[in-house]
Design an enzyme around this catalytic site. Structure first.
Site: not given
Length: 259
Positions: A7, A34, A108, A149, A151, A249-250
């Site tokens: 991501n 993303e 995602y 991802d 989540n 951030d990943h």
């Protein structure tokens, strides 16, 4: 063969890092999430110069997924067949293709936002559609994986402090049940090894010094069928790519296969 998922949290913002990482990592297939761009804005030419074909499902500043391959890119499925709409449209959250000897999905999964939010119900519906869409390939003889991802943190150990998530998304029984249902199709969670610390977190919030304090989560997952899982020779989280200025951030999750 090396396949990875990452991501990037905006492929435009991360492009220099992405190109450099592809060159040094030797990755053959990369599942991207993303992208946060339109299909027209996607840097296909820059990737082509490195030898990668691209398949993209992206419509604007939010969401967006892609598959990059230097071992072939055929039989592309754009979007989630039978997937639910949100706010009247199907969001660009999945893409699949055959890349050399295997078939891969880049996904995602919706965030869910809050447990009582319409986005949470949409997330669970999305998982149901994903299960239906991958069932045939999951049971097939060809190496197959759903990477991205998700989540969702599969277990309490997959968050740095589960008490901080009480009543929040990403750890609810319903979300974890959706993961379990996906595994029931014949998929296995390919758990990577950490390169530091004792757990392979893949995401660290930008806030509260999340990365330096290792306040992470394992939400970027690789779910592979039996032929895929049996071919795995190594898997790890490349946390070096979470370091420094301009990082996502990943971190990438990398899987090596003997295929």
């Amino acid at each position: 063969m090396r396949i990875a998922t990452w991501n990037v949290n905006s492929i435009t913002a991360r492009l220099p890092r992405l190109l450099a990482w592809l060159e040094k990592s030797g990755t053959d297939v990369l599942c991207v999430q993303e992208t946060k761009c339109t299909a027209e804005q996607f840097p296909a030419e820059a990737l082509r110069e490195l030898g990668y074909e691209s398949a993209v499902n992206a419509t604007g500043r939010w969401n967006g997924v892609a598959l990059l391959s230097r071992v072939g890119l055929e039989d592309v499925t754009t979007g989630l067949p039978g997937g639910p709409d949100y706010d009247g449209a199907q969001e660009p959250r999945s893409i699949a293709a055959t890349c050399g000897p295997l078939r891969a999905w880049s996904v995602y999964v919706p965030n869910g936002r809050e447990v009582d939010h319409a986005h949470y119900a949409y997330k669970l519906q999305w998982f149901e559609a994903l299960k239906a869409a991958v069932t045939a390939d999951a049971a097939g003889p060809r190496p197959f994986a759903v990477l991205g991802d998700y989540n969702v943190a599969p277990t309490d150990d997959d968050v740095w402090d589960v008490a901080r998530f009480e009543g929040l998304t990403h750890v609810t029984p319903a979300e974890r049940a959706a993961l379990a249902a996906l595994r029931e199709t014949g998929l296995t969670d390919v758990v990577p090894r950490p390169l530091k610390y004792d757990h392979p977190f893949t995401y660290w919030d930008y806030r509260e010094l999340g990365f330096p304090k290792n306040k992470g989560m394992r939400i970027d997952l690789v779910y592979g069928n039996e032929p895929f899982a049996k071919a795995v020779s190594d898997a790890y989280v490349d946390r070096e790519e979470r370091k420094g200025k301009g990082a996502s951030d990943h971190a990438p999750v990398v899987v090596d296969l003997d295929v």
